[in-house]
Design a protein around this motif. Structure first.
Motif, PDB file in Angstrom:
ATOM      1  N   UNK A 145     -32.269  39.455  21.609  1.00 46.11           N
ATOM      2  CA  UNK A 145     -32.610  39.932  22.954  1.00 46.11           C
ATOM      3  C   UNK A 145     -31.918  39.110  24.017  1.00 46.11           C
ATOM      4  N   UNK A 146     -31.520  39.817  25.072  1.00 42.54           N
ATOM      5  CA  UNK A 146     -30.845  39.205  26.210  1.00 42.54           C
ATOM      6  C   UNK A 146     -31.302  39.948  27.456  1.00 42.54           C
ATOM      7  N   UNK A 147     -31.435  39.220  28.545  1.00 41.64           N
ATOM      8  CA  UNK A 147     -31.836  39.835  29.806  1.00 41.64           C
ATOM      9  C   UNK A 147     -31.003  39.226  30.915  1.00 41.64           C
ATOM     10  N   UNK A 148     -30.883  39.933  32.013  1.00 41.14           N
ATOM     11  CA  UNK A 148     -30.316  39.321  33.211  1.00 41.14           C
ATOM     12  C   UNK A 148     -30.926  39.947  34.450  1.00 41.14           C
ATOM     13  N   UNK A 149     -30.545  39.409  35.591  1.00 43.72           N
ATOM     14  CA  UNK A 149     -31.227  39.720  36.842  1.00 43.72           C
ATOM     15  C   UNK A 149     -30.370  40.624  37.718  1.00 43.72           C
ATOM     16  N   UNK A 150     -31.013  41.526  38.456  1.00 44.89           N
ATOM     17  CA  UNK A 150     -30.297  42.281  39.484  1.00 44.89           C
ATOM     18  C   UNK A 150     -30.453  41.626  40.857  1.00 44.89           C
ATOM     19  N   UNK A 151     -31.210  40.536  40.915  1.00 44.88           N
ATOM     20  CA  UNK A 151     -31.353  39.798  42.170  1.00 44.88           C
ATOM     21  C   UNK A 151     -30.078  38.983  42.393  1.00 44.88           C
ATOM     22  N   UNK A 209     -32.080  35.066  24.019  1.00 41.30           N
ATOM     23  CA  UNK A 209     -31.126  34.531  24.997  1.00 41.30           C
ATOM     24  C   UNK A 209     -31.617  34.818  26.407  1.00 41.30           C
ATOM     25  N   UNK A 210     -32.647  34.082  26.867  1.00 40.81           N
ATOM     26  CA  UNK A 210     -33.158  34.323  28.226  1.00 40.81           C
ATOM     27  C   UNK A 210     -32.191  33.775  29.288  1.00 40.81           C
ATOM     28  N   UNK A 211     -32.113  34.470  30.382  1.00 41.52           N
ATOM     29  CA  UNK A 211     -31.174  34.126  31.458  1.00 41.52           C
ATOM     30  C   UNK A 211     -31.416  32.700  31.973  1.00 41.52           C
ATOM     31  N   UNK A 212     -30.344  31.948  32.143  1.00 40.74           N
ATOM     32  CA  UNK A 212     -30.372  30.582  32.686  1.00 40.74           C
ATOM     33  C   UNK A 212     -31.184  29.612  31.825  1.00 40.74           C
ATOM     34  N   UNK A 271     -32.586  43.573  33.881  1.00 40.76           N
ATOM     35  CA  UNK A 271     -32.368  44.480  32.759  1.00 40.76           C
ATOM     36  C   UNK A 271     -32.396  43.704  31.447  1.00 40.76           C
ATOM     37  N   UNK A 272     -32.506  44.458  30.380  1.00 36.72           N
ATOM     38  CA  UNK A 272     -32.485  43.824  29.050  1.00 36.72           C
ATOM     39  C   UNK A 272     -31.762  44.742  28.062  1.00 36.72           C
ATOM     40  N   UNK A 273     -31.203  44.128  27.039  1.00 35.59           N
ATOM     41  CA  UNK A 273     -30.844  44.843  25.813  1.00 35.59           C
ATOM     42  C   UNK A 273     -31.513  44.088  24.672  1.00 35.59           C
TER      43      UNK A 273
END
Lengths: 153, 153
Positions: B124-130, B40-43, B106-108
């Motif tokens: 897997x999933x990630x998201x942005x701190x930007x 599950x990649x961001x966007x 970050x990722x889990x």
């Protein structure tokens, strides 16, 4: 593993979380998390521990009314740990006025069963299935620099 | 729970994943995932199962050179399940030319130990701190509508 009582408790936890979120009830949200919980909302800083999470939630709900729907795709448990994976739909409306913003995406929440037998959120992360908006165009000087790099005159 | 051999295997798995990613090696990446893995990649859309993940990775690496660094904050295991939570730094460069794009976040990753005793990525999933870039301004008609709603003339 995947004991029906655990799955049912986690489904109830998710429903309680959505209810508290839609009410903007920061204390009720905190009560659903482990003391050492870590929240990682997309495009926001990481909040580690309940005080940091409560501060972030308080700041968010001071500015926004949020309406969220959670749809789980799977819940798995083993012993006192588990995870919930699913999708969300969210509408955020600035309290100061302005158009509502909608988003859809996914989440993984790592869950922990405390010594008291209650399941709570331990780690959570979400992201969006909406394509990333293009960043605003760079200021004129930067654009000139990029054009020069590509050999454009 | 948190057996040292399991933690060591997961640390090695993360290193192998980063190496394969930075080489754009889609087959090597697939070999590190469970057959029923979900990415599950961001966007981006969700990719369920190895064929869908390989197709998405192939499309991505056809267009981009990516350089990624993974920094784990915690690894926990219990039985044949575990999770790895941490941070990434990434630079993506379009192969067709253009400025590199950088991101941090970050990722889990939910991990599973197969019947063969090997740990692999399961979810897997990630998201942005930007901070999220602001969406482009709406077309003139929509802007007029929003202004009208706010009572601006």
């Amino acid at each position: 593993m995947n004991a029906p009582d655990d799955i049912a408790a986690i489904n109830a936890l998710r429903a309680s979380f959505a209810t508290a979120w839609n009410a903007g009830d920061v204390k009720a949200l905190a009560a659903l998390r482990m003391p050492d919980a870590v929240a990682m909302p997309n495009h926001q800083p990481t909040a580690s521990g309940l005080p940091a999470i409560e501060a972030a939630d308080t700041a968010f709900f001071a500015q926004m009314t949020a309406k969220m729907e959670l749809m789980s795709d799977e819940v798995r448990t083993t012993g006192s740990w588990g995870f919930d994976r699913g999708r969300y739909k969210m509408t955020i409306t600035p309290k100061a006025g302005g158009a509502p913003m909608t988003d859809e995406g996914r989440y993984i929440v790592v869950l922990e069963k405390g010594a008291d037998g209650r399941w709570r959120l331990s780690r959570d992360i979400d992201n969006s299935t909406t394509p990333m908006p293009m960043p605003p165009p760079p200021p004129p000087d930067a654009a000139k620099g990029a054009a020069a790099k590509k050999g454009i005159k």
